[in-house]
Design a protein around this motif. Structure first.
Motif, short mmCIF file in Angstrom:
data_model
loop_
_atom_site.label_atom_id
_atom_site.label_comp_id
_atom_site.label_asym_id
_atom_site.label_seq_id
_atom_site.Cartn_x
_atom_site.Cartn_y
_atom_site.Cartn_z
N THR A 126 0.83 -1.21 0.00
CA THR A 126 0.00 0.00 0.00
C THR A 126 0.86 1.25 0.00
O THR A 126 0.58 2.23 -0.71
CB THR A 126 -0.94 0.00 1.22
N LEU A 127 1.93 1.23 0.80
CA LEU A 127 2.82 2.39 0.85
C LEU A 127 3.52 2.59 -0.49
O LEU A 127 3.70 3.73 -0.94
CB LEU A 127 3.83 2.21 1.98
N ALA A 171 4.81 3.73 8.96
CA ALA A 171 5.31 4.46 7.79
C ALA A 171 4.21 4.64 6.75
O ALA A 171 4.06 5.71 6.15
CB ALA A 171 6.51 3.73 7.19
N CYS A 172 3.42 3.58 6.54
CA CYS A 172 2.33 3.64 5.58
C CYS A 172 1.27 4.65 6.01
O CYS A 172 0.87 5.52 5.24
CB CYS A 172 1.71 2.25 5.43
N ALA A 203 -3.55 5.45 11.19
CA ALA A 203 -2.15 5.69 11.54
C ALA A 203 -1.97 5.71 13.05
O ALA A 203 -1.01 5.14 13.58
CB ALA A 203 -1.68 7.01 10.93
N LEU A 204 -2.88 6.35 13.76
CA LEU A 204 -2.80 6.38 15.23
C LEU A 204 -2.91 4.97 15.81
O LEU A 204 -2.34 4.69 16.87
CB LEU A 204 -3.91 7.26 15.79
N LEU A 393 11.55 4.78 10.05
CA LEU A 393 11.08 4.29 8.76
C LEU A 393 10.06 5.24 8.11
O LEU A 393 10.05 5.36 6.87
CB LEU A 393 10.49 2.89 8.92
N PRO A 394 9.20 5.95 8.87
CA PRO A 394 8.29 6.90 8.22
C PRO A 394 8.99 8.01 7.44
O PRO A 394 8.37 8.64 6.58
CB PRO A 394 7.49 7.47 9.40
#
Length: 666
Positions: A126-127, A171-172, A203-204, A393-394
């Motif tokens: 997805t990322l 990260a995604c 994300a949270l 990684l983000p």
């Protein structure tokens, strides 16, 4: 063939390459340190709405990873009312390895792990797609393809994409949230608000560090207003959108926690919440108390926020052969310069050149790449936790997007730039292929390559316990049937699960969970995980039980993560751990019992730092302050041998004990 078809074909090919890379590499690895913990807690979450296991990590990634397991007939070990982290780690090991046919089950650990690894890959795929579409919309199709190529061949990405941990999910979610916010500020429609809010909530629920998205979106909103001020941006609609985004995000977060505040539907034994937050900074403590009092966030989420802060405060670090008692601000810039390939570093340099030459005119797009990456990296650098590049990684997709944008902009101006860009992309891809299948210890050639990563960094930068299959192959090839093994994840993962015949050596974790007795002389071969060899968890070489081996060149190395030593070796510091831990685990034992254990430790290492500290404590408890002072003094005399940050930590600690002896007892 139309250009659109060529583009779609290239994107699909890159996704297929990533799937193949991951599928064939994970088959050759054993589970990493944290995976059993995440898998068990995610599986229990599905079955029982269980949020008290592994609360230090939100549920999204664990739920996605364990979804394929719901359709299997699995045996689950009953809870044993242990400390919640031990409960999840031991439960994970049982779930993975005790469903094997040799124990009456139906699935080997490899079968279960492959299912969860391929499920978790959805975040990486997805990322990759989001990165392409974001770059295509912000800059060009060429920028998207370059950025996506960097992503799918990056060794750090390939290391973490299949692991059941929170890093790729974070990260995604982080990048997707920034991208959907970019689309919102340009359109400001309700669907864009809702989509961004939903992504924010996910994300949270991926990792606690994603809470930085809340202030970051505010910063990006201010940046948008400043950049578009001459175009009279609709500030009222922007503020309304932020309110909808944050409200939607909070709703999604509560949805993932089943709209239940309590960590467990029937209640479990946990340490008091006040104990978790007392050591935090006043602002963080106040925020968590406020949310807890008004039930603004689920109890498990708040417990996790406190726990990850506390873990970082007491975690040492290892950088370039030196130990530090706490994290260091320069850790992440250094490790990024090691983990990014020459191709990435070269393309990033070209991007900086492109910005100087004219790409800076894309101010809004650059702001949405540079501000999130800069803030996230700055927060990580200011934090205390330095145990691997995965914690930043983000930052990777933003850097890859910037590299892709710069390269595409230069090529569009002068076609000659295509040659250095293709050369750097090829270098990046070849580096990745050469690293297959053991991506974790990757280092670029400037740092000496993967064989030297352990000289510079530790923990998940090089060794996360994933080498058991390769270790078994090495032992079989060398016909070794009697050995010793200091294995980083033991006792939560055991070499014996892969048929490794080695006896365990004590480590920072095994000494708390198991009683391990060592003979005066160990007959090799002796295997030591690099994460144990440098002693980083002990914070100083003075306390490292394997310092004699650390100062010696290994006779062989397995998978760039396990050192092998031949011959007969004496490790008195390691042998003394079994006696030192008695006093730490059982402080309420009789003074004479503690004193006997402490004296056995000192007999093995007369000038041992920990041994004499514990002896001093035992003597003080037994009412012998004069002898206690002598023991504390021996420990104090070892402090000048420590690294500077460790001296700052331990000198006041020992001096406080000496001062307490001088005070009259009441």
């Amino acid at each position: 063939m139309p250009r659109r078809n060529w583009t779609a074909g290239a994107v699909l090919l890159l996704l297929l390459i990533m799937i193949v890379e991951v599928a064939f590499s994970v088959r050759q690895e054993s589970p990493s340190w944290d995976e059993g913990d995440h898998i068990y807690s995610g599986y229990m979450n599905w079955l029982h709405d269980e949020y008290s296991l592994n609360p230090e990590h939100p549920p999204l990634v664990k739920l996605v990873a364990t979804f394929p397991l719901l359709f299997l007939n699995l045996k689950v070990a009953p809870r044993e009312n242990r400390y919640f982290k031990s409960e999840a780690y031991y439960g994970g090991r049982e779930l993975l390895f005790r469903n094997d046919p040799k124990y009456g089950g139906h699935y080997t650990a490899d079968t279960l792990l492959f299912r969860v690894h391929m499920a978790i890959l959805v975040f990486g795929l997805t990322l990759a797609l989001t990165l392409f579409f974001a770059c295509q919309e912000m800059f060009s199709t060429a920028a998207g393809l370059i950025a996506m190529t960097l992503f799918v061949f990056d060794p750090t990405v390939l290391t973490n994409a299949p692991f059941v941990t929170t890093d790729t999910g974070a990260a995604c979610g982080f990048f997707a949230c920034v991208y959907t916010f970019y689309r919102f500020v340009k359109a400001k429609t309700l669907p864009h608000m809702m989509l961004c809010g939903a992504v924010l909530g996910l994300a949270l629920c991926a990792k606690h560090s994603c809470v930085t998205l809340v202030p970051m979106l505010l910063v990006l909103a201010v940046a948008f207003v400043a950049i578009r001020w001459n175009q009279r941006p609709e500030i009222a609609r922007l503020l309304l959108g932020l309110a909808v985004i944050f409200s939607t995000g909070l709703f999604v977060l509560w949805t993932l926690y089943s709209f239940r505040f309590a960590m467990h539907p029937t209640g479990v034994s946990m340490s008091p919440f006040s104990d978790e937050v007392n050591s935090l900074s006043p602002p963080m403590r106040g925020f968590i108390h406020f949310c807890d009092q008004h039930r603004l966030l689920p109890e498990s989420y708040l417990h996790g926020l406190a726990d990850v802060q506390n873990v970082g405060e007491f975690m040492p670090t290892y950088i370039n052969g030196k130990l530090y008692a706490h994290g260091q601000w320069f850790y992440f810039p250094l490790i990024l310069s090691l983990k990014w390939s020459i191709g990435v570093l070269g393309l990033l340099s070209l991007a900086i050149f492109a910005i100087i030459k004219g790409l800076h005119r894309r101010r809004l797009e650059l702001a949405f790449l540079l501000i999130p990456a800069g803030i996230y990296l700055a927060v990580a650098m200011a934090g205390p936790l330095n145990i691997g590049v995965r914690h930043v990684l983000p930052v990777f997709p933003f850097v890859f997007a910037l590299a892709g944008a710069g390269a595409a902009w230069l090529i569009a101006r002068r076609r000659v730039w295509i040659y250095p860009v293709l050369a750097l992309l090829l270098w990046h891809a070849v580096d990745s292929v050469r690293t297959f299948p053991n991506y974790m210890p990757y280092a670029n050639i400037l740092w000496g390559g993967p064989t030297h990563t352990h000289d510079h960094f530790s923990d998940s930068a090089t060794d996360w316990g994933q080498q058991l299959k390769w270790t078994k192959q090495w032992l079989d090839a060398h016909h070794v049937h009697d050995c010793w093994f200091a294995y980083f994840p033991a006792p939560f993962l055991l070499p014996s699960d892969y048929g490794i015949p080695c006896k365990l050596l004590p480590t920072q974790d095994t000494m708390w969970e198991q009683d391990i007795t060592l003979p005066p002389v160990l007959h090799g071969p002796i295997l030591v995980s690099f994460a144990d060899l440098n002693g980083f968890e002990f914070g100083t070489k003075v306390r490292n039980p394997y310092q004699p081996l650390f100062e010696r060149q290994p006779d062989d190395v397995i998978a760039n993560g396990v050192a092998v030593f031949y011959g007969d070796v004496s490790l008195p510091e390691a042998a003394a751990l079994q006696f030192e831990i008695v006093a730490r685990k059982n402080p309420h034992e009789s003074p004479q019992a503690l004193l006997a254990a402490a004296r056995k430790a000192v007999a093995l290492v007369p000038n041992g730092f920990d041994a004499n500290l514990i002896l001093g404590d035992a003597l003080a408890a037994a009412g012998n302050p004069t002898a206690a002072r002598s023991a504390y003094t021996v420990a104090l005399d070892r402090i000048p041998e420590m690294e500077p940050t460790s001296q700052q930590q331990w000198r006041p600690f020992v001096e406080k004990k000496l001062a307490a002896l001088a005070r009259p007892s009441r």
